[in-house]
Design an enzyme around this catalytic site. Structure first.
Site, PDB file in Angstrom:
ATOM      1  N   SER A 146       0.789  -1.199   0.074  1.00 24.03           N
ATOM      2  CA  SER A 146       0.162   0.052  -0.126  1.00 24.03           C
ATOM      3  C   SER A 146       0.732   1.200  -0.002  1.00 24.03           C
ATOM      4  O   SER A 146       1.912   1.262   0.323  1.00 24.03           O
ATOM      5  CB  SER A 146      -0.966  -0.121   1.140  1.00 24.03           C
ATOM      6  OG  SER A 146      -0.153  -0.224   2.489  1.00 24.03           O
ATOM      7  N   GLU A 152       0.902   5.475   0.920  1.00 23.67           N
ATOM      8  CA  GLU A 152       0.427   6.566   1.681  1.00 23.67           C
ATOM      9  C   GLU A 152       0.594   7.896   1.259  1.00 23.67           C
ATOM     10  O   GLU A 152       1.670   8.099   0.654  1.00 23.67           O
ATOM     11  CB  GLU A 152       0.738   6.568   3.110  1.00 23.67           C
ATOM     12  CG  GLU A 152       0.165   7.589   4.082  1.00 23.67           C
ATOM     13  CD  GLU A 152       0.691   7.463   5.284  1.00 23.67           C
ATOM     14  OE1 GLU A 152       0.555   6.218   6.098  1.00 23.67           O
ATOM     15  OE2 GLU A 152       0.942   8.532   6.017  1.00 23.67           O
ATOM     16  N   ASP A 162      -2.716  13.623  16.886  1.00 22.82           N
ATOM     17  CA  ASP A 162      -1.830  14.566  17.918  1.00 22.82           C
ATOM     18  C   ASP A 162      -2.778  15.830  18.041  1.00 22.82           C
ATOM     19  O   ASP A 162      -3.049  16.432  16.726  1.00 22.82           O
ATOM     20  CB  ASP A 162      -0.585  14.674  17.402  1.00 22.82           C
ATOM     21  CG  ASP A 162       0.105  13.271  17.651  1.00 22.82           C
ATOM     22  OD1 ASP A 162      -0.009  12.797  18.718  1.00 22.82           O
ATOM     23  OD2 ASP A 162       0.676  13.058  16.757  1.00 22.82           O
ATOM     24  N   PHE A 192      11.380  14.774  11.468  1.00 18.42           N
ATOM     25  CA  PHE A 192      10.230  13.738  11.398  1.00 18.42           C
ATOM     26  C   PHE A 192      10.513  12.635  12.634  1.00 18.42           C
ATOM     27  O   PHE A 192       9.709  12.525  13.506  1.00 18.42           O
ATOM     28  CB  PHE A 192       9.929  13.017  10.181  1.00 18.42           C
ATOM     29  CG  PHE A 192       9.199  13.647   9.197  1.00 18.42           C
ATOM     30  CD1 PHE A 192       8.718  14.668   9.283  1.00 18.42           C
ATOM     31  CD2 PHE A 192       8.982  12.827   7.780  1.00 18.42           C
ATOM     32  CE1 PHE A 192       7.830  15.383   8.267  1.00 18.42           C
ATOM     33  CE2 PHE A 192       8.258  13.436   6.919  1.00 18.42           C
ATOM     34  CZ  PHE A 192       7.788  14.780   7.156  1.00 18.42           C
ATOM     35  N   HIS A 217       3.970  -1.072   3.589  1.00 18.82           N
ATOM     36  CA  HIS A 217       3.271   0.319   3.540  1.00 18.82           C
ATOM     37  C   HIS A 217       4.171   1.280   3.185  1.00 18.82           C
ATOM     38  O   HIS A 217       4.957   1.588   4.116  1.00 18.82           O
ATOM     39  CB  HIS A 217       2.490   0.418   4.553  1.00 18.82           C
ATOM     40  CG  HIS A 217       1.521   1.775   4.566  1.00 18.82           C
ATOM     41  ND1 HIS A 217       0.552   1.940   4.134  1.00 18.82           N
ATOM     42  CD2 HIS A 217       1.931   2.981   5.127  1.00 18.82           C
ATOM     43  CE1 HIS A 217      -0.236   3.040   4.305  1.00 18.82           C
ATOM     44  NE2 HIS A 217       0.644   3.917   4.780  1.00 18.82           N
TER      45      HIS A 217
HETATM   46  P1  FAD Z   1      -3.145   5.507  20.358  1.00 10.80           P
HETATM   47  O1  FAD Z   1      -3.124   4.241  19.805  1.00 10.80           O
HETATM   48  O2  FAD Z   1      -4.379   5.955  21.127  1.00 10.80           O
HETATM   49  O3  FAD Z   1      -2.045   5.536  21.337  1.00 10.80           O
HETATM   50  C1  FAD Z   1      -1.338   7.067  21.763  1.00 10.80           C
HETATM   51  C2  FAD Z   1      -0.828   6.765  22.923  1.00 10.80           C
HETATM   52  O4  FAD Z   1      -1.781   6.822  24.223  1.00 10.80           O
HETATM   53  C3  FAD Z   1       0.161   5.525  22.981  1.00 10.80           C
HETATM   54  O5  FAD Z   1       1.320   6.088  24.039  1.00 10.80           O
HETATM   55  C4  FAD Z   1      -0.737   4.386  23.678  1.00 10.80           C
HETATM   56  O6  FAD Z   1       0.502   3.666  24.536  1.00 10.80           O
HETATM   57  C5  FAD Z   1      -1.386   5.284  24.729  1.00 10.80           C
HETATM   58  N1  FAD Z   1      -2.856   4.707  24.924  1.00 10.80           N
HETATM   59  C6  FAD Z   1      -3.436   4.234  23.934  1.00 10.80           C
HETATM   60  N2  FAD Z   1      -4.674   3.643  24.670  1.00 10.80           N
HETATM   61  C7  FAD Z   1      -4.478   4.059  25.871  1.00 10.80           C
HETATM   62  C8  FAD Z   1      -5.452   3.735  26.770  1.00 10.80           C
HETATM   63  N3  FAD Z   1      -6.603   3.327  26.445  1.00 10.80           N
HETATM   64  N4  FAD Z   1      -5.023   4.270  28.054  1.00 10.80           N
HETATM   65  C9  FAD Z   1      -3.956   4.735  28.330  1.00 10.80           C
HETATM   66  N5  FAD Z   1      -3.126   4.887  27.627  1.00 10.80           N
HETATM   67  C10 FAD Z   1      -3.284   4.554  26.214  1.00 10.80           C
HETATM   68  N6  FAD Z   1      -1.416  11.161  12.520  1.00 10.80           N
HETATM   69  C11 FAD Z   1      -2.414  12.061  12.072  1.00 10.80           C
HETATM   70  O7  FAD Z   1      -2.907  12.994  12.788  1.00 10.80           O
HETATM   71  N7  FAD Z   1      -2.960  11.802  10.713  1.00 10.80           N
HETATM   72  C12 FAD Z   1      -2.891  10.563  10.105  1.00 10.80           C
HETATM   73  O8  FAD Z   1      -3.462  10.647   9.100  1.00 10.80           O
HETATM   74  C13 FAD Z   1      -1.829   9.749  10.693  1.00 10.80           C
HETATM   75  N8  FAD Z   1      -1.607   8.557  10.205  1.00 10.80           N
HETATM   76  C14 FAD Z   1      -0.794   7.598  10.726  1.00 10.80           C
HETATM   77  C15 FAD Z   1      -0.484   6.516  10.152  1.00 10.80           C
HETATM   78  C16 FAD Z   1       0.245   5.444  10.651  1.00 10.80           C
HETATM   79  C17 FAD Z   1       0.355   4.076   9.966  1.00 10.80           C
HETATM   80  C18 FAD Z   1       0.680   5.781  11.824  1.00 10.80           C
HETATM   81  C19 FAD Z   1       1.584   4.807  12.402  1.00 10.80           C
HETATM   82  C20 FAD Z   1       0.670   7.059  12.361  1.00 10.80           C
HETATM   83  C21 FAD Z   1      -0.077   7.846  11.966  1.00 10.80           C
HETATM   84  N9  FAD Z   1      -0.400   9.274  12.681  1.00 10.80           N
HETATM   85  C22 FAD Z   1      -1.247  10.006  12.016  1.00 10.80           C
HETATM   86  C23 FAD Z   1       0.319   9.605  13.824  1.00 10.80           C
HETATM   87  C24 FAD Z   1      -0.504   9.223  14.848  1.00 10.80           C
HETATM   88  O9  FAD Z   1      -1.819   9.754  14.881  1.00 10.80           O
HETATM   89  C25 FAD Z   1       0.182   9.649  16.329  1.00 10.80           C
HETATM   90  O10 FAD Z   1       1.316   8.775  16.349  1.00 10.80           O
HETATM   91  C26 FAD Z   1      -0.512   9.599  17.511  1.00 10.80           C
HETATM   92  O11 FAD Z   1       0.161  10.298  18.544  1.00 10.80           O
HETATM   93  C27 FAD Z   1      -1.323   8.455  18.139  1.00 10.80           C
HETATM   94  O12 FAD Z   1      -2.274   7.744  17.435  1.00 10.80           O
HETATM   95  P2  FAD Z   1      -2.455   6.278  17.517  1.00 10.80           P
HETATM   96  O13 FAD Z   1      -3.758   5.870  17.067  1.00 10.80           O
HETATM   97  O14 FAD Z   1      -1.401   5.254  17.515  1.00 10.80           O
HETATM   98  O15 FAD Z   1      -2.934   6.333  19.388  1.00 10.80           O
END
Ligand code: FAD
Length: 277
Positions: free
Chosen positions: A8, A10, A101, A208, A258
């Site tokens: 894939s 991005e 974020d 980054f 990816h």
């Molecule tokens: P989560 O899975 O919620 O985790 C975030 C943090 O919180 C981690 O430290 C985790 O350990 C902790 N955590 C998770 N769940 C809990 C819980 N229930 N209780 C306590 N702590 C918890 N960002 C964008 O803004 N737009 C995008 O399009 C984008 N695309 C991305 C694509 C990929 C493949 C990746 C790897 C990252 C992408 N990001 C994007 C960045 C991402 O949004 C950031 O890394 C963000 O800080 C974390 O998102 P996440 O979904 O991993 O969060």
């Protein structure tokens, strides 16, 4: 190389007419590789909502599968519900579900705190309509309390209904293999596809990587630094490093790759060719 790999690419949604034109060209160059999907990022707090949608529409209109990213931080259930409905209407079948974020200056986290809540919400609202991708961090998310916590938080997303995962990029294949092994020990069996970041400009990559917690190993950093402004050498070395890592990942059982394309086709095409995909 196996034909069943999930490949894939991005993109980020372009801001200008020139950027849109450039991405159209990039897409046309990558489409013949028949990727499983093209994903499109989404600015946290919905800042790219319309542009993500437009880009996704373009991809689908060309007959390719689009996977919009959807981040929940700063958003409400009503907002997310409306976006899901739009994507459903457009025939989108895959979503990359993220926390995102919070942009600086935005005070409220909204109605979702973590990505596992978004995954649960998507499942509750739309059942099995979407294939849900989530993010994984072989070198751990920078805000994680501990590696173990991060792993358990990843497990929450899987239990909430994620179908597969894409990793943050990394330049150390061992971190990926270790992460996958830890997942297997927890009984997590969904495909975890490594995210691959081609190496272009060193300063940009360093910036980054500092922000997202991806480590540039010392030998790579030092070599890149030693090339100074010699971008041809940086790119040649970067290509070699990333291709070798891709080879190791696939030989070691990674279910696909990816590519973080940064809207450029050439680096991904070259890696694809060198890997014999
Ligand atoms: P989560 O899975 O919620 O985790 C975030 C943090 O919180 C981690 O430290 C985790 O350990 C902790 N955590 C998770 N769940 C809990 C819980 N229930 N209780 C306590 N702590 C918890 N960002 C964008 O803004 N737009 C995008 O399009 C984008 N695309 C991305 C694509 C990929 C493949 C990746 C790897 C990252 C992408 N990001 C994007 C960045 C991402 O949004 C950031 O890394 C963000 O800080 C974390 O998102 P996440 O979904 O991993 O969060």
């Amino acid at each position: 190389m196996s034909k069943n790999l999930s490949i894939s690419f991005e993109f980020f949604p372009p801001q200008t007419a020139e950027g849109i034109e450039k991405l159209n060209t990039t897409r046309k160059q990558l489409a013949p590789l028949k990727p499983e999907f093209f994903s499109v990022t989404f600015g946290a707090g919905g800042s790219t909502r319309d542009r993500t949608l437009e880009t996704v529409q373009q991809i689908q209109a060309d007959g390719n599968s689009a996977a919009p990213h959807l981040s929940c931080v700063g958003s409400t259930r009503d907002n997310i519900r409306a976006i899901l409905q739009t994507y459903k209407t457009l025939g989108i079948k895959r979503i990359v579900a993220l926390r995102g974020d919070l942009p600086s200056g935005m005070a409220t986290t909204g109605e979702f705190q973590y990505a596992n809540e978004l995954v649960s919400f998507i499942r509750a609202e739309t059942g099995d309509h979407f294939h849900i991708e989530v993010a994984a961090y072989p070198e751990f998310h920078p805000q994680a309390k501990s590696p173990r916590d991060d792993l358990l938080n990843f497990e929450r997303k899987v239990k909430a209904g994620a179908d597969s995962a894409i990793t943050q990029y990394f330049y150390n294949a061992d971190s990926y293999f270790y992460f996958v092994e830890q997942c297997h020990k927890l009984g997590i069996t969904i495909p975890i596809v490594p995210g691959i970041m081609p190496i272009g400009k060193f300063s940009q990559l360093a910036r980054f990587s500092d922000a997202c917690g991806a480590e540039i190993p010392r030998w790579i950093r030092k070599t890149l630094e030693s090339y100074g402004d010699d971008s041809a050498s940086i790119q040649a070395f970067g290509m070699e490093v990333v291709t070798q890592m891709g080879e190791r990942l696939l030989e070691g059982g990674a279910p696909g790759l990816h590519f973080y394309t940064l809207n450029q086709a050439a680096p991904s095409l070259e890696i694809w060719k060198r890997l014999g995909l």
